[in-house]
Design an enzyme around this catalytic site. Sequence first.
Site, mmCIF file in Angstrom:
data_model
loop_
_atom_site.group_PDB
_atom_site.id
_atom_site.type_symbol
_atom_site.label_atom_id
_atom_site.label_comp_id
_atom_site.label_asym_id
_atom_site.label_seq_id
_atom_site.Cartn_x
_atom_site.Cartn_y
_atom_site.Cartn_z
ATOM 1 N N HIS A 1 -15.434 13.568 -3.258
ATOM 2 C CA HIS A 1 -16.584 13.074 -4.016
ATOM 3 C C HIS A 1 -17.841 12.953 -3.167
ATOM 4 C CE1 HIS A 1 -15.533 8.718 -2.744
ATOM 5 N NE2 HIS A 1 -14.759 9.536 -2.075
ATOM 6 N N ASP B 1 -9.940 6.462 -8.799
ATOM 7 C CA ASP B 1 -9.248 5.589 -7.853
ATOM 8 C C ASP B 1 -8.873 4.239 -8.464
ATOM 9 O OD1 ASP B 1 -9.439 7.593 -6.046
ATOM 10 O OD2 ASP B 1 -10.401 6.410 -4.466
ATOM 11 N N LYS C 1 -10.331 11.289 6.192
ATOM 12 C CA LYS C 1 -10.709 10.840 4.851
ATOM 13 C C LYS C 1 -10.260 11.872 3.815
ATOM 14 C CE LYS C 1 -12.452 6.945 6.100
ATOM 15 N NZ LYS C 1 -13.646 6.231 5.831
ATOM 16 N N ARG D 1 -14.005 15.517 7.072
ATOM 17 C CA ARG D 1 -15.413 15.520 6.677
ATOM 18 C C ARG D 1 -16.336 16.079 7.753
ATOM 19 N NH1 ARG D 1 -15.609 9.696 3.390
ATOM 20 N NH2 ARG D 1 -15.024 10.616 1.393
ATOM 21 N N LYS E 1 -16.101 0.712 -5.211
ATOM 22 C CA LYS E 1 -14.683 1.096 -5.178
ATOM 23 C C LYS E 1 -13.902 0.113 -4.314
ATOM 24 C CE LYS E 1 -13.382 4.331 -2.358
ATOM 25 N NZ LYS E 1 -12.865 5.486 -1.606
ATOM 26 N N SER F 1 -14.783 0.279 11.542
ATOM 27 C CA SER F 1 -15.173 -0.056 10.160
ATOM 28 C C SER F 1 -15.052 -1.554 9.860
ATOM 29 C CB SER F 1 -14.327 0.733 9.160
ATOM 30 O OG SER F 1 -14.267 2.091 9.491
ATOM 31 N N SER G 1 -7.781 3.628 11.080
ATOM 32 C CA SER G 1 -8.335 3.262 9.784
ATOM 33 C C SER G 1 -8.258 1.754 9.653
ATOM 34 C CB SER G 1 -7.534 3.924 8.658
ATOM 35 O OG SER G 1 -7.872 3.331 7.423
ATOM 36 N N SER G 2 -9.343 1.134 9.209
ATOM 37 C CA SER G 2 -9.322 -0.316 9.021
ATOM 38 C C SER G 2 -8.503 -0.675 7.787
ATOM 39 C CB SER G 2 -10.745 -0.844 8.885
ATOM 40 O OG SER G 2 -11.314 -0.387 7.680
ATOM 41 N N GLY H 1 -6.836 6.061 -1.078
ATOM 42 C CA GLY H 1 -6.399 5.301 0.094
ATOM 43 C C GLY H 1 -6.453 3.811 -0.173
ATOM 44 N N ASP I 1 -18.765 5.761 5.656
ATOM 45 C CA ASP I 1 -18.886 6.596 4.454
ATOM 46 C C ASP I 1 -20.331 6.979 4.176
ATOM 47 O OD1 ASP I 1 -16.211 6.535 4.171
ATOM 48 O OD2 ASP I 1 -16.157 5.376 2.314
ATOM 49 N N ARG J 1 -2.748 12.154 4.807
ATOM 50 C CA ARG J 1 -3.569 11.048 5.332
ATOM 51 C C ARG J 1 -2.637 10.026 5.979
ATOM 52 N NH1 ARG J 1 -7.752 9.376 0.744
ATOM 53 N NH2 ARG J 1 -8.552 8.105 2.458
#
Length: 693
Positions: free
Chosen positions: A409, A52, A364, A368, A25, A213, A183-184, A101, A337, A133
Amino acid sequence: MLRIPALDLPPLQGADGTVHLPGSKSISNRVLLLAGLAAGETVVHGLLDSDDTQVMLAALAALGCGVRRVEQAGRETLTHITGLGGRLRVSQASLFLGNAGTAMRPLAATLAVLASTQGGRFELSGVPRMHERPIGDLVDALRPLGCQIEELGTPGYPPLRLTGRPGGQLNTGEPIRVRGDVSSQFLTALLLALPLATGERDIVIEVQGELISKPYIEITLNLLARFGIEVRREGWQRFTLPCSHGASPYRSPGRVDVEGDASSASYFVALGAIAAHGGAPVRIEGVGLDSIQGDIRFVDAAKAMGAQVRSGPNWLEVRRGRWPLAGITLDCNHIPDAAMTLAVMALYADSPTRLTGIASWRVKETDRIAAMAAELQKLGAHVEAGDDFIEVSPPTTWRTAALHTYDDHRMAMCLSLAAFNPLVATAAPPSLPIRILDPQCVAKTFPDYFESLLDLAQARPEDVPVITIDGPTASGKGTLAAEVAAALGWHLLDSGALYRAAGLAAVADGVLPDDEGGVAAIAQTLDLRFGQGLEAGRTWLRGREITHDLRQESTGLLASRVSALPAVRAALRGLQQAFRRAPGLVADGRDMGTALFPQAALKVFLTASAAERAERRHKQLISKGIAANIDSLRADLEARDARDKGRSASPLRPAEDALLLDNSHLSIEASVQQVLGWWQQRSPFALATAGDK
Ligand code: DC
């Protein structure tokens, strides 16, 4: 791909075989955007086909890029993108980006820069979760450049409106500051978009706070390089984009090959470590240890827990090593992830597993950390969770559960691994089915995940539920069985088709339909293939397509004759029983409930009056352009009923424990609902789902 509210996985005992991974992805959506900004055509091989990437393709098309998907018979589909060459072709667009994202952040940065310099008005929105987000750090990085960005809902979150006038200037003289600790993807978005603004001077980006990340930034830099942009990097704090002297800096490499998704690989690495204990490994095709994706480092963590891994160019082979698995303590900042998969492997360990550095899990697709804690506890695990860690102690007593997936997912794919609970080495091994709610959320990155998993997994036949649907010819069994199977996500056995094919094969070989030994020998080695996926509904005999011949009335009569021969029935037994595979089977025929699957969990005997059946068959034939006479059809049906009922081998009759369904006056939909209702009452999750609602 499944479109069902819940998928019940029977207890699974082992796994081996090969999985072909869908494309990555992260690589797919970055390549699509870069190809969309470059001049000329880029042909993308191995692109992920999922929710996505669909939203990214639709966005590029709306922005005026050429988007063509070229199907090649029997081979992968190619994606041809003709890019903008850095020049906007439309000045307005509203783009819906789902929950992607990897589309929202880079497109926000790209369109902010393009609108500021070339003029335009663009709106970006997504599903409700997308609007929860954060994107504020990216907005804060872009505004000092002169980008006009409005937050249309909550400040700091999408939806966004990006506007500007032609000829606008960006203030690129100062370093651009962006936070790296949430977030990267914010840094990735700037790195992908800012080459558009390089012009006569270099652009410097400075990261504030510790960058998380990092491996995803490496993917970004690697792909930028393939599109002609060499970013200079000083540590993980300062990135310099070289000046492009006014020309469009993105240069298409012409062709790009997308690796398999390393995060998706994690479920199959875990599968091998947990379930490949019979000799053959789980083989994963699409990534090797030399992958450019950071999540490939998941393999090291899986090895630390006990996996045995071999690797070559673009493949991995995994089997069980240490068993039970070993609990580990790991900072997962580098594999955010894939680390989720470790939390589920922890169920099979003999000590607790503590995962730290996972604060990003909270922003995310869902929170999570909270989601994983809640669902693993339902299975009996003891879980402790904090802002940036989770600690999972394996269950002392496993419990069956209907597991929520939170439209995430990765939750769905991770939790499916709980179905291997029979492998836990306790004195009284559990053997519990697991219900996965809303399983189709895997479409975000791996639409065929469950099919791929179950292709490799082994279940004991007695654990695989069967629904039998028997009844006379033209009672609508075939349609009913197909719809019930689709509604449950189960396999389908149209046993009549096997007798029909045996009849056709006999005729082709010049064997008479009443030559019992001759037809039985042919039936024993019937080379029959039923189409799957895009080929569903089609059938091949000895490599020749027989879809049309199979449904002819004459073939039905032939089948009625050969099916009266006991040796032929015996010859087809094994082939029919082999259809009983996880997650379940709906079998239609004459003796499914009485002879083939006497232990079936639900047996239905379908009837309808001869007049009604003759009328339905008549309509069916006419709609296919086959001439038919209703009176002779009825006479044929009655004769066939008499033969099917009167024969000594497996005569047509309801099983003693069958439920009768007369559908003379029922629509197909009503019949399907009736059968699903009966199944729901017997399913092990009847109570669990009632309580969940
Ligand atoms: O369901 P159908 O019309 O495709 O079946 C064709 C013939 O095969 C039918 O006359 C009876 C026979 N048959 C059978 O004897 N046992 C089965 N399980 C399925 C079909």
